[in-house]
Design an enzyme around this catalytic site. Sequence first.
Site, PDB file in Angstrom:
ATOM      1  N   GLY A  26     -11.115   3.109   5.141  1.00 24.90           N
ATOM      2  CA  GLY A  26     -10.489   2.135   3.127  1.00 24.90           C
ATOM      3  C   GLY A  26     -12.086   2.560   2.621  1.00 24.90           C
ATOM      4  N   LEU A  57      -2.818   1.963  -0.213  1.00 27.23           N
ATOM      5  CA  LEU A  57      -1.469   1.597  -0.652  1.00 27.23           C
ATOM      6  C   LEU A  57      -1.079   0.961  -1.557  1.00 27.23           C
ATOM      7  CD1 LEU A  57      -0.410   1.049   3.031  1.00 27.23           C
ATOM      8  CD2 LEU A  57       0.326   2.864   2.287  1.00 27.23           C
ATOM      9  N   GLU A 125      -2.088 -11.234 -12.575  1.00 27.19           N
ATOM     10  CA  GLU A 125      -1.329 -11.743 -11.287  1.00 27.19           C
ATOM     11  C   GLU A 125      -1.456 -12.824 -11.162  1.00 27.19           C
ATOM     12  OE1 GLU A 125      -2.464  -8.763  -8.052  1.00 27.19           O
ATOM     13  OE2 GLU A 125      -1.895  -7.343  -9.746  1.00 27.19           O
ATOM     14  N   HIS A 240       2.428 -11.901   1.756  1.00 19.06           N
ATOM     15  CA  HIS A 240       2.891 -11.822   0.411  1.00 19.06           C
ATOM     16  C   HIS A 240       4.406 -12.011   0.123  1.00 19.06           C
ATOM     17  CE1 HIS A 240       3.600  -9.410  -3.381  1.00 19.06           C
ATOM     18  NE2 HIS A 240       2.305  -9.320  -3.729  1.00 19.06           N
ATOM     19  N   ARG A 289      -0.483 -17.521  -3.671  1.00 19.73           N
ATOM     20  CA  ARG A 289       1.005 -16.577  -3.176  1.00 19.73           C
ATOM     21  C   ARG A 289       1.246 -17.213  -2.230  1.00 19.73           C
ATOM     22  NH1 ARG A 289      -2.079 -10.581  -2.277  1.00 19.73           N
ATOM     23  NH2 ARG A 289      -1.266 -10.554  -4.331  1.00 19.73           N
ATOM     24  N   HIS A 350       0.317  -9.456   4.872  1.00 21.89           N
ATOM     25  CA  HIS A 350      -0.552  -8.673   3.590  1.00 21.89           C
ATOM     26  C   HIS A 350      -2.239  -8.824   4.206  1.00 21.89           C
ATOM     27  CE1 HIS A 350      -0.464  -6.601   0.374  1.00 21.89           C
ATOM     28  NE2 HIS A 350      -1.120  -7.818   0.084  1.00 21.89           N
ATOM     29  N   ARG A 385      -6.190 -15.882  -0.603  1.00 22.80           N
ATOM     30  CA  ARG A 385      -6.729 -15.100  -1.424  1.00 22.80           C
ATOM     31  C   ARG A 385      -6.740 -14.867  -2.842  1.00 22.80           C
ATOM     32  NH1 ARG A 385      -6.200  -9.636  -3.132  1.00 22.80           N
ATOM     33  NH2 ARG A 385      -4.802  -9.728  -1.312  1.00 22.80           N
TER      34      ARG A 385
HETATM   35  C1  SIN Z   1       0.031  -6.602  -5.051  1.00 26.10           C
HETATM   36  O1  SIN Z   1      -0.110  -5.480  -6.057  1.00 26.10           O
HETATM   37  O2  SIN Z   1       0.962  -8.044  -5.424  1.00 26.10           O
HETATM   38  C2  SIN Z   1      -1.079  -6.573  -3.746  1.00 26.10           C
HETATM   39  C3  SIN Z   1      -2.275  -6.798  -4.670  1.00 26.10           C
HETATM   40  C4  SIN Z   1      -2.969  -8.182  -3.756  1.00 26.10           C
HETATM   41  O3  SIN Z   1      -2.951  -7.757  -2.579  1.00 26.10           O
HETATM   42  O4  SIN Z   1      -3.804  -8.717  -3.987  1.00 26.10           O
END
Ligand code: SIN
Length: 522
Positions: A26, A57, A125, A240, A289, A350, A385
């Site tokens: 990765g 991904l 985000e 997630h 999250r 996730h 995270r």
């Molecule tokens: C996402 O695109 O929601 C995932 C990004 C992440 O896992 O920080």
Amino acid sequence: MKRRYLINYNDFCDTKNFDVVIIGAGIGGIYTALMLPKNLKIAILSKKNIYDCDSYLAQGGIAASIDDDNRKLHVDDTMNAGCYVNNIDAVNTLVYESSDAIDSLIDLGVNFDKDENGNFYRSFEGNHSIPRILHVHGDSTGKGIMEILIKRAKIAPNIVIMSNIFALDIVDSKNIYTGITAFYNDKLIYLKSKCCIIASGGIGQLFSKTTNADILTGDGIAMAIRADVNLADMEYIQFHPTALYSKENNFKKMFLISEAVRGEGAILRNKSGSRFMEEYDKRMELAPRDIVARAISDQMKKNYSDYVYLDATMYDKNFLKNRFNKIYTECENNNIEIYKDYIPVTPAQHYFMGGIKVDLFGRTSMKNLYAVGECSCTGVHGANRLASNSLMEAVVFGKQIANDIKYRIKDIKNIHEHVSGNINFEFEEGNFSLLKLKNDLKVIMENNVGIVRTVENVKFASRVVREVLSKLENMNFRNVEGVEVYNMYEVSKNIIDAVLESDSSLGSNYIEDYSKNKLVLR
Ligand code: SIN
């Protein structure tokens, strides 16, 4: 009793020599390889196809404090998301090195998206106080970065990429790393090297609902467990909030609907169409999250529903198609037109905040053994995270490792540990079906060690997992599938033990017994 080696080895094993062996292909594994001195002979091991990894991904992007972004704010956002149990030194390293990390990716050839004025397009985000997520081709950030890195690694004369290789055990001599054993081309081989970097990724396949690639069964962490390498934060598992719901997706990798969609303004609605996040957190859909995932799971429970909706219909078709092309297309393939239909979503495992304990240079408790990326635990993420910090973590700490190896390698001697014994690679399946064992574990973990935990449920999972493990521990393995299953149970046991050892509820380790049923309490 925990077993030390999976198999016994004998002199028939092929031996290969390298300076550095990297387990995992990765972003952490490949980027670190590219940063190591060009005179070192490096092997990158990929469990399956090199494109088959979570980094590939990744959608949302890579969080970076660049240009005018106040570094302190990124530190605060990361700490706040992580419930302030993060390792502050690791957080400072991540944030203050992030701008250089972006420059380094650009130097390698990565093309981050820009706005019409030629500035980097930075998006929001969850829990980021300003937009600071960079991306590539909208929602194909991982692919955009990985294709460049893989291309670079393939043409590097000092790097050998070995695909379809399954790493089995770490061999050491008095806690000094000497080599690893692996199963490759139907043969057991011994890869001897001066140092080794475990970059084997996450543990998603321990759960029935996950966004993780199918290969992510925690193998590198299980190798570390067998070799008595220290672990940390094993109780912290991130779910997630928004994986695409489909009736058929249990036990299969689920498609992610990136947090960046909420970052652009999409909202969550319950089964009856009502927006609900204000009941849980004033940051609404952009709360950390763990809170959003718990809120969704609560709504699903209250409404007897397997999903909630993500509503992005406030945007026009062209914007969504351009900004989120991958998501747009996948939803369209599932008969969902995201500019007019709500998207059914459900939380799914996730990311793993815990793993192999490392210091700021990726060094584990075993000499000359390093770990980077999701399988490692620098403590940077704390109990939860911050969105899009993971790709950056792999790059920043990959560079730290490369620098450490660069200065140390001349002093590292190859240790000639004699690897011998009888090959005994027979998995006596008897009444066991490997697929059943795997799927049973996924259900146990999903139902008992998931988003909302209770001591009673976790204890139940502990009993079941221990019972199966006690049988697997005495078995010989005939194929990698058997080893994979064993690894999954071994890692699960360690997660469960960490949860049971925690005496409070924090972030993603949400334990109802200690949290007085307040879902937002962290
Ligand atoms: C996402 O695109 O929601 C995932 C990004 C992440 O896992 O920080």
